[in-house]
Design a protein around this motif. Sequence first.
Motif, short mmCIF file in Angstrom:
data_model
loop_
_atom_site.label_atom_id
_atom_site.label_comp_id
_atom_site.label_asym_id
_atom_site.label_seq_id
_atom_site.Cartn_x
_atom_site.Cartn_y
_atom_site.Cartn_z
N VAL A 1 0.95 -1.13 -0.07
CA VAL A 1 0.09 -0.10 -0.04
C VAL A 1 0.99 1.19 0.06
O VAL A 1 1.91 1.69 0.85
CB VAL A 1 -1.02 0.03 1.19
CG1 VAL A 1 -1.73 1.21 1.30
CG2 VAL A 1 -1.82 -1.41 1.17
N THR A 2 0.49 2.16 -0.87
CA THR A 2 1.58 3.42 -1.11
C THR A 2 0.26 4.44 -0.83
O THR A 2 -0.63 4.57 -1.45
CB THR A 2 2.07 3.40 -2.29
OG1 THR A 2 2.90 2.28 -2.60
CG2 THR A 2 3.12 4.79 -2.45
N GLU A 3 0.92 5.48 -0.06
CA GLU A 3 -0.18 6.79 0.22
C GLU A 3 0.41 8.06 -0.63
O GLU A 3 1.59 8.24 -0.57
CB GLU A 3 0.14 7.05 1.63
CG GLU A 3 -0.72 8.41 2.15
CD GLU A 3 -0.54 8.57 3.51
OE1 GLU A 3 -1.22 8.01 4.35
OE2 GLU A 3 0.41 9.38 3.96
N PHE A 4 -0.39 8.30 -1.22
CA PHE A 4 0.08 9.75 -2.04
C PHE A 4 -0.75 10.94 -1.48
O PHE A 4 -1.95 10.71 -1.32
CB PHE A 4 -0.37 9.58 -3.65
CG PHE A 4 0.27 8.45 -4.41
CD1 PHE A 4 1.70 8.83 -4.61
CD2 PHE A 4 -0.33 7.17 -4.49
CE1 PHE A 4 2.21 7.81 -5.29
CE2 PHE A 4 0.30 6.43 -5.45
CZ PHE A 4 1.60 6.52 -5.55
N LYS A 5 0.18 12.04 -1.31
CA LYS A 5 -0.75 13.31 -0.79
C LYS A 5 -0.68 14.21 -1.81
O LYS A 5 0.33 14.37 -2.70
CB LYS A 5 0.42 13.72 0.31
CG LYS A 5 0.37 12.80 1.67
CD LYS A 5 1.35 13.59 2.73
CE LYS A 5 1.37 12.58 3.64
NZ LYS A 5 2.30 13.16 4.81
N LYS B 131 -4.98 16.40 1.05
CA LYS B 131 -6.03 15.21 0.47
C LYS B 131 -4.91 13.93 0.48
O LYS B 131 -3.81 14.14 0.22
CB LYS B 131 -6.65 15.60 -0.70
CG LYS B 131 -7.51 16.85 -0.61
CD LYS B 131 -8.14 16.89 -1.67
CE LYS B 131 -9.14 17.89 -1.82
NZ LYS B 131 -9.83 18.44 -3.00
N LYS B 132 -5.52 12.77 0.56
CA LYS B 132 -4.58 11.58 0.26
C LYS B 132 -5.30 10.70 -0.55
O LYS B 132 -6.50 10.73 -0.52
CB LYS B 132 -4.15 10.89 1.84
CG LYS B 132 -3.53 11.65 2.75
CD LYS B 132 -3.30 10.73 4.02
CE LYS B 132 -2.76 12.01 5.17
NZ LYS B 132 -2.50 10.92 6.20
N ALA B 133 -4.39 9.91 -1.19
CA ALA B 133 -5.18 8.86 -2.02
C ALA B 133 -4.15 7.43 -1.71
O ALA B 133 -2.96 7.80 -1.57
CB ALA B 133 -4.98 9.21 -3.60
N TYR B 134 -4.67 6.36 -1.70
CA TYR B 134 -3.83 5.21 -1.53
C TYR B 134 -3.94 4.27 -2.84
O TYR B 134 -4.91 4.15 -3.42
CB TYR B 134 -4.72 4.39 -0.27
CG TYR B 134 -4.57 5.25 0.88
CD1 TYR B 134 -3.27 5.09 1.84
CD2 TYR B 134 -5.57 5.88 1.28
CE1 TYR B 134 -3.22 5.89 2.96
CE2 TYR B 134 -5.41 6.62 2.78
CZ TYR B 134 -4.23 6.69 3.23
OH TYR B 134 -4.21 7.31 4.60
N SER C 86 -2.99 0.33 -3.93
CA SER C 86 -2.56 -1.18 -3.46
C SER C 86 -2.52 -1.80 -4.86
O SER C 86 -3.32 -2.22 -5.41
CB SER C 86 -3.37 -1.60 -2.50
OG SER C 86 -3.24 -2.94 -1.95
#
Length: 88
Positions: free
Chosen positions: A66-70, A75-78, A80
Amino acid sequence: MLININRKKNYNHKRIYRLMKIAGIQTVIRRKETTFNRSKPQHVAENILNREFSAGKPNEKWVTDVTEFKYGSSKKAYLSAILDLYNG
């Protein structure tokens, strides 16, 4: 002495340096402050595979990450990715 370099014409950097030297001005270069906060994972899973990344049949071993993008201000998007180790 006023130097107008806002026109859309390319000037040689040596010419700019020479004119700045005549005018008695110099640039001030500031280093960008870099801050990095090392985060600790909230949950660490048990090592079940023990570095054995090959599977003998389909649907035997699945792995994910799982990688988290800011983006934006808060705001965040994940993302997987799920991978079957039998055939990739």
